[in-house]
Design an enzyme around this catalytic site. Structure first.
Site, PDB file in Angstrom:
ATOM      1  N   ARG A 122      -7.309   8.601   4.787  1.00  0.00           N
ATOM      2  CA  ARG A 122      -8.156   7.725   4.513  1.00  0.00           C
ATOM      3  C   ARG A 122      -8.991   7.177   5.612  1.00  0.00           C
ATOM      4  NH1 ARG A 122      -8.752   2.523   5.392  1.00  0.00           N
ATOM      5  NH2 ARG A 122      -6.617   2.416   5.980  1.00  0.00           N
ATOM      6  N   ARG A 123      -8.141   6.875   6.635  1.00  0.00           N
ATOM      7  CA  ARG A 123      -8.836   6.611   8.117  1.00  0.00           C
ATOM      8  C   ARG A 123      -9.439   7.533   8.703  1.00  0.00           C
ATOM      9  NH1 ARG A 123      -3.600   3.188   9.347  1.00  0.00           N
ATOM     10  NH2 ARG A 123      -3.888   1.009   8.664  1.00  0.00           N
ATOM     11  N   CYS A 172      -1.093  10.277  -3.121  1.00  0.00           N
ATOM     12  CA  CYS A 172      -1.088  11.262  -2.362  1.00  0.00           C
ATOM     13  C   CYS A 172      -2.028  12.321  -2.772  1.00  0.00           C
ATOM     14  CB  CYS A 172       0.383  11.841  -2.324  1.00  0.00           C
ATOM     15  SG  CYS A 172       1.552  11.027  -1.153  1.00  0.00           S
ATOM     16  N   ARG A 216       2.104   9.546  13.737  1.00  0.00           N
ATOM     17  CA  ARG A 216       3.284   9.206  12.980  1.00  0.00           C
ATOM     18  C   ARG A 216       3.888   8.109  13.849  1.00  0.00           C
ATOM     19  NH1 ARG A 216       5.009  11.840   8.843  1.00  0.00           N
ATOM     20  NH2 ARG A 216       6.283   9.655   8.502  1.00  0.00           N
ATOM     21  N   ARG A 220       3.906   4.657  17.831  1.00  0.00           N
ATOM     22  CA  ARG A 220       2.706   5.018  17.828  1.00  0.00           C
ATOM     23  C   ARG A 220       1.858   4.486  19.020  1.00  0.00           C
ATOM     24  NH1 ARG A 220       0.229   3.425  12.515  1.00  0.00           N
ATOM     25  NH2 ARG A 220       2.104   2.189  11.911  1.00  0.00           N
ATOM     26  N   LYS A 261       0.783  -1.162   0.125  1.00  0.00           N
ATOM     27  CA  LYS A 261      -0.103  -0.030  -0.167  1.00  0.00           C
ATOM     28  C   LYS A 261       0.872   1.357  -0.021  1.00  0.00           C
ATOM     29  CE  LYS A 261      -0.874   0.632   5.030  1.00  0.00           C
ATOM     30  NZ  LYS A 261      -0.471   1.753   5.184  1.00  0.00           N
ATOM     31  N   ASP A 262       2.181   0.987   0.400  1.00  0.00           N
ATOM     32  CA  ASP A 262       2.866   2.468   0.307  1.00  0.00           C
ATOM     33  C   ASP A 262       3.453   2.371  -1.056  1.00  0.00           C
ATOM     34  OD1 ASP A 262       2.731   2.456   3.170  1.00  0.00           O
ATOM     35  OD2 ASP A 262       4.740   1.729   3.364  1.00  0.00           O
TER      36      ASP A 262
END
Length: 319
Positions: free
Chosen positions: A126-127, A241, A144, A150, A80-81
């Site tokens: 998105r979240r 992005c 981050r 986190r 996904k990155d």
């Protein structure tokens, strides 16, 4: 020609876990390998949300350069990155079997905040957008860092919870040393994940026949088809992005179903789609669904987002 395959990876705990998974698979095939950790810009700049940085492929560019310059032969990424367009001369070599693609809320044991005002944290646009669409009275803070960082930030904050990818929590255990209990997790089954969330991608140079042939033996066809569909949906919507976009493809019997969403960053505008086709027709499913969303109001939402300035992605330091 046989050689030692140098596997490049970010040096976070999760990234190293993923690289070692590929290393194990290759060595079981009789290939000689070594791990080469590389620190990316995305792991260094932790004081801003990714969408404020406005950089596509922030976690993959350093490894791309290392591969093109001959420092490594293979790079392993959270899929996904990875931008939907790979750099010239670099190709997709293997998609490994997908882990759980869901998002999880890690909380502090009290979920009563759902019914009133509350604060959760995430570095993912998105979240954030999906959370605010469902809970418009809540506040979403930026979060981050790698998973362990986190988790510690959540522990030391007054937030009610933070959102993590289930796949990352499956692969490492970040609860040790915190007062956050492992059982305090809630599957967000209403939240559509990032395209290719939970999948691992290995890339190689197009002309590196040996590495590509070795990696091809690790490829998982079902995951490859699903992630192709999700990333095609993302590409056509000009995601990466630029917008909060979610997509999840699943295969059942001889059919493939894509569920997709496009939102505005504040969650106020939302466009959903769900389509099922025969598996043999999967090739353009993502594109078809994305175009339908654009024609059904999504184009206006994208235009409004472009006017409001640079936006971000779902790319994160470690799911």
């Amino acid at each position: 020609m046989k050689k030692t395959i140098r596997i490049g990876t970010r040096d976070s705990e999760l990234a190293l876990w993923q690289a070692n998974k590929v290393k194990e698979g290759l060595e079981q095939l009789g290939c000689s390998t070594e791990i080469v950790p590389v620190k990316s810009v995305g792991d260094i700049i932790l004081d801003k949300p990714l969408y404020e940085l406005g950089i596509t492929g922030i976690f993959t560019k350093t490894l791309d350069v290392a591969m093109i310059s001959g420092q490594i032969d293979v790079a392993v990424h959270s899929m996904k990155d990875v931008p939907t367009a790979l750099p010239h001369s670099i190709v997709q070599a293997a998609v490994l079997p997908r882990a759980d693609a869901a998002d999880l809320l890690i909380h502090k044991g009290d979920l009563s905040f759902f019914e009133k005002s509350g604060t959760i944290a995430t570095g993912s646009l998105r979240r954030r957008a999906q959370w605010l669409h469902r809970y418009p009275a809540h506040k979403v803070e930026n979060l981050r860092g790698n998973i362990n960082t986190r988790m510690r930030k959540l522990q030391d904050s007054d937030w009610q919870g933070a959102i993590f990818a289930a796949a990352g929590l499956e692969r490492i255990s970040p609860f040790e040393g915190t007062n956050i209990h492992p059982e305090h997790r809630l599957a967000l089954d209403w939240m559509i994940p990032a395209p290719a969330q939970g999948a691992m991608l290995a890339v190689a140079l197009e002309n590196d026949t040996y590495s590509r042939e070795c990696l091809a033996k690790l490829n998982h066809r079902e995951t490859e088809i699903c992630t192709h569909t999700e990333r095609q949906f993302l590409r056509v919507l000009e995601g990466g992005c630029t917008a909060p976009i979610g997509a999840r493809a699943t295969i059942t019997d001889n059919e493939i179903t894509l569920t997709g969403v496009l939102l505005s960053p504040d969650g106020k505008r939302r466009h959903d789609i769900k389509r099922t086709v025969l598996l043999e027709h999967y090739t353009f499913l993502g594109e078809t669904c994305a175009k339908e969303i654009l024609e059904d109001g999504g184009k206006e939402t994208m235009a409004l987002m472009k006017l409001s300035g640079p936006l971000g992605s779902d790319q994160q330091v470690s799911s």
